[in-house]
Structure formats: C-alpha cells, structure tokens
Design an enzyme around this catalytic site. Structure first.
Site, PDB file in Angstrom:
ATOM      1  N   ASP A 167       0.851  -1.196   0.000  1.00 48.09           N
ATOM      2  CA  ASP A 167       0.000   0.000   0.000  1.00 48.09           C
ATOM      3  C   ASP A 167       0.886   1.245   0.000  1.00 48.09           C
ATOM      4  OD1 ASP A 167      -2.277   1.831   0.440  1.00 48.09           O
ATOM      5  OD2 ASP A 167      -3.344   0.029   1.051  1.00 48.09           O
ATOM      6  N   HIS A 237      -2.984   3.391  -4.280  1.00 46.07           N
ATOM      7  CA  HIS A 237      -2.345   2.757  -3.115  1.00 46.07           C
ATOM      8  C   HIS A 237      -0.957   2.223  -3.464  1.00 46.07           C
ATOM      9  CE1 HIS A 237      -5.737   3.126  -0.355  1.00 46.07           C
ATOM     10  NE2 HIS A 237      -6.527   2.828  -1.368  1.00 46.07           N
ATOM     11  N   GLU A 301     -10.201   3.118  -4.470  1.00 45.98           N
ATOM     12  CA  GLU A 301      -9.718   4.453  -4.126  1.00 45.98           C
ATOM     13  C   GLU A 301      -8.542   4.902  -5.000  1.00 45.98           C
ATOM     14  OE1 GLU A 301     -10.870   4.285   0.600  1.00 45.98           O
ATOM     15  OE2 GLU A 301      -8.881   3.580   0.018  1.00 45.98           O
TER      16      GLU A 301
HETATM   17  C1  ACM Z   1     -11.146  -0.227   1.057  1.00 44.62           C
HETATM   18  O1  ACM Z   1     -11.591  -0.312   2.200  1.00 44.62           O
HETATM   19  N1  ACM Z   1     -10.483   0.840   0.669  1.00 44.62           N
HETATM   20  C2  ACM Z   1     -11.330  -1.289   0.092  1.00 44.62           C
END
Ligand code: ACM
Ligand code: ZN
Length: 503
Positions: A167, A237, A301
């Site tokens: 991440d 991420h 995201e």
């Molecule tokens: C998430 O909780 N961003 C998948």
C-alpha cells in the site's frame, strides 16, 4: 453452529481418556496432518493428550476417515457412540472442519478424561468462500502473528485469507528481480500520530515478508485448509512502489512512502508501458510464491486527477478510443486479467473496478455497501460481500470514546456483524448464485500491535463465522452469545485478546 445435531439417548456417554489413539488412514499425508493437528489442539486447549496412529483400526477411541457422500467437499459427520468418536469427511478438508468442531466440543476443561454424549453431527458450510482480510502494509505484523491469525481463522472455519501486502504506507512483499522495491519501499521515514493530526513520530518504520517467509505461511495455511489470496493493490495505493520507481507515476515524483493515512492522488501512470511491464514482473513472482487460484488486484480508491493531466495517459485514452479515465483502469485490469488467466488465475478487485466496466472473469469484492455486489451479480460476475457497515472490523465495536480513539470508521458492534445476510434481497435466485460468500476486513492504520489486532477480530470473527457457515434459518444472536462464552474460555486459555463486552 453445526447444521444438524442429533443427540443420542439421554445420559449415554463415551469416555475419552488421556493417551487415546487417533486413527487415520495410512499413506494419506493430509489425514496424518489432521490427526497431528487434533492432538496439538487438544493438548494446547485442554492439556489433553491423544496419540495419532496410522490404521489403528477399531481399537482407536477417535477415528478420522474419508468416504462421506456429499456434494459439498467440506461436509463431515461426527458420530459419538459406544465405539468412540468418528469424524468422517467428504474430503480431507471436511475432516479438518470436523476436527475444529470436536475441539470446540471438548473445550478447555477435559482433565484426565472427558465424557462425550452420544451424538450424530452432520455439518457443512453454507458458503464456499469464507474470507478474512488483513492489512499488513499500514502496519507490519511478524510472521508468527500471521500464523496466529491463520490459527484463528481455522478455529472459526474460515478458508480464504485475503492478504493486503502492499500500500501507500509500505511495500511488504519481496520481489527478487526488483530488490529495492521491498528494501526501500517498505520503509516510511515517519508516521503521523493519530488520525492525520499533523504531528509525527519522526521514526523510520518498516518491515517486509521475504518470499521464503511467504511460502512458509502458505504451507502453514494449506495444512489448515486455508487459501491465501495475496493482494497487490493497483493502480492506486502505490506510493510504496512509486517511491522506488518514480518514473511509473504520471508526474515522475519524487514520492515518499506515505507517512499519513487516506487516499493519495498519486497513482501508477496508465499511459506508460513500463507500468504494465512492472506489474507483470511483480505478479509473476507473486504467482510463483502463492499458488492461490484467486489473486486480488485491488483497484479501490484510485483518483483519476493525475490521469486527467498526464499527456501519456491522455494519449493512451486516444489510442484506445476511451472517453472516460475510469476506462483506463479497466484497460489495465483487462491486461492483467489476460496475463493472469493464462497462468490459471482469476482476478478479484474492489467494487470500484465496476466504474470503467469489468474485464471478463473478474470477481468483485463489494465493500461500499452491497450496491457493487448487486450490480456485478446482475452482470453474472462472482461476488464477495464485505460491506463496510457489517464487515469492517477496524471500525469500533463498543459505543465509547476509548474505542473511537483507535478506529477510523463507524460503529460495527458484534450484533451488527452477526445480522449480515450476504445475499441481497434484490437478487433473483439465479443471480444469488454469484455470491461466493462474505468476508471481514481488518485495516490497520490505527492498529499497530498483534494484541490490538486480535481484540478487533475477537469476537467479531465468531459472528462472521456463523454468517459464513450456518444456514440463515438457524441463526439466533442470543443462542450465539451463549456459545461465545465457551469460546471466551478458549481465548483465555490460549492468551488471545478479545473484546469481553458486546453490543
Ligand atoms: C477499502 O476499504 N479501501 C477497500
Ligand atoms: Zn499518466
């Protein structure tokens, strides 16, 4: 809660004594392992000693065998009679699930002998996919704790460990052809205190898993019939990787391994061919280490502002005739879908991957409620259900300030997790078949230590395990909390931290 428990005559019991034999078929390594694990469990849970013996025949007090007729590979039957305890499975996996039930029935207070009432238990799980996720990027957890996590899953009959291993805040998977990825990409220079307060600890934080360690974990899980689904989250991420390879970002960086929480606008450049080359190299090694048929490519995201401003991304859109940036993400997913399908793998992505259209074989992980899952099932894509309101166990479980301090999201008490019905009422019977099963997610922005992670898991893992396993007609929260008291004794015995109150 097993599906069917048929008690024998009142008062009739089989007495299991210390040093009893556990028979298993010779020449079956998985059955031998099941017998050894049963012995290990009874010893650690109750100080009770049993001895695995190949082909011990009718003299054994406990017999593990195969041959149960069932369409469900995880089906098992436990019979307690004057002949002893028999666990018969449809497969070795079924036997292992039965071992967990026997272990829970025996509990913690066996003493020199334990009296087991005559019974026939017939059991099989409702869902084939019973997932638990763990974020080891925001904070790093040692290999031993990953094994404990797997132990907890096994105890609860879960079978899919979704391992979020990279991440923005740290890349924690060793890639041998790009060693700097883990060496440099795993270390952030500092970590924000609390919830993006602007205050920092100014202390480097790192840690990653070598491929050898990952293989060790895969083998440990496989013995417990748990599959490990690794996730390399993309195209967002990715700051851990961008820090090491800034040329893979739209602006060229520099990028830092992120010291704060949230959603970064810096993502992989979709117009740079080096991005796909990079991802293929990463996934090559990932597939080499993780035999899982399911591979998670993330997709959540991932803001598109950089793509809107990047000449390479815009040129790529023109080349492909795309009108929306979201379709660029679909383009990457399709490339990876092709690449991984050729290796016999199926990709899973968070529900944002619906935005630009799904690639052919993708499984959707519905987290922003059930909407994405419903949409995907209607498109005849398989779905895993993990809606935040029920399945985000990084959210707090008691209504008090001390709980809120260490949680980002909302309030997800035990009863809420228990109340989840994974198949949305909106779906037809035909569409419902696409729901593989539910999963809980444990993100670790605010969870830095194993004991705390366990506290977030327990007892909400108990609740999800019944959602995953037990037919919905059989679920009953009050009856569940009575069973939970027994589980707490086991947690006390094993030194597991748990939330001892529930709402
Ligand atoms: C998430 O909780 N961003 C998948
Ligand atoms: Zn770009």
């Amino acid at each position: 809660m097993p599906r069917s428990i048929e008690p024998g005559k009142r008062g009739e019991v089989f007495t299991l004594r210390q040093n009893a034999a556990v028979a298993y078929p010779a020449d079956n390594e998985q059955m031998a392992s099941n017998a050894r694990l049963l012995a290990e469990y009874l010893h650690q849970d109750a100080g009770f000693v049993v001895e695995p013996k190949a082909d011990a025949g009718k003299t054994a007090a406990i017999t593990l065998s195969l041959g149960l007729k069932s369409d469900n590979p995880e089906a098992y039957r436990i019979t307690v009679s004057k002949r002893g305890v028999a666990i018969q499975g449809a497969t070795e996996e079924g036997v292992f699930r039965g071992v967990q039930t026997l272990r829970k029935a025996i509990g913690t207070e066996a003493g020199e002998q334990v009296e087991l009432p005559y019974v026939t238990i017939d059991d099989q799980p409702r869902f084939g996919y019973r997932g638990v996720h763990f974020d080891t990027s925001r904070h790093f957890f040692p290999v031993d704790f990953i094994k404990t996590y797997i132990d907890l899953m096994a105890l609860h009959g879960c079978n899919q460990f979704h391992w979020h291993i990279t991440d923005d805040q740290g890349w924690r998977f060793e890639v041998k052809s790009m060693p700097e990825l883990a060496i440099k990409g795993s270390v952030r220079e500092k970590t924000v205190l609390g919830c993006n307060t602007g205050l920092y600890d100014y202390r480097p934080y790192g840690g990653y898993y070598t491929q050898d360690e990952c293989r060790e974990i895969v083998a440990y899980a496989a013995k417990r019939f748990i599959n490990i689904i690794p996730e390399i989250d993309l195209p967002g991420h990715m700051q851990g990787a961008l820090h090491v390879y800034p040329e893979l970002g739209c602006t060229g960086g520099p990028y830092e391994v992120w010291p704060i929480w949230g959603i970064s606008e810096d993502v992989l450049c979709a117009g740079n061919p080096a991005t796909l080359d990079f991802l293929k190299r990463v996934y090559d090694e990932l597939c080499d280490v993780f035999p899982s048929k399911l591979i998670n490519i993330g997709g959540d995201e991932s803001p598109r502002v950089r793509w809107q401003q990047c000449p390479k991304c815009q040129a790529k859109m023109k080349e492909l005739g795309l009108t929306r940036e979201a379709q660029l993400q679909t383009y990457i997913n399709k490339e990876l879908d092709k690449y991984l399908s050729a290796r016999g793998r199926t990709i899973i992505g968070w529900d944002e991957i619906l935005d630009g259209g799904l690639s052919e074989n993708t499984i959707v992980l519905s987290w922003r409620g059930t909407k994405g899952g419903i949409e995907a099932a209607r498109q005849h894509h398989r779905v895993i259900m993990a809606p935040t309101d029920y399945c985000y166990i990084d959210y707090y479980q008691l209504r008090r300030d001390s709980e809120r301090l260490y949680a980002i999201g909302g309030y997800v008490p035990l009863s809420k997790v228990y109340s989840l019905e994974p198949i949305p009422a909106e779906l037809s019977e035909e569409e419902s078949k696409y729901i593989l099963g539910p999963q809980v997610n444990l993100w670790t922005e605010y969870i830095a230590f194993p004991d705390h992670a366990m506290y977030m898991l327990l007892p909400r893992l108990d609740a999800i395990s019944e959602v995953q396993w037990t037919p919905k007609e059989q679920k009953n929260f009050d009856a569940f909390t009575v069973r939970l008291e027994r589980m707490e004794k086991l947690y006390d015995k094993l030194g597991y931290k748990y939330c001892a109150k529930w709402e």
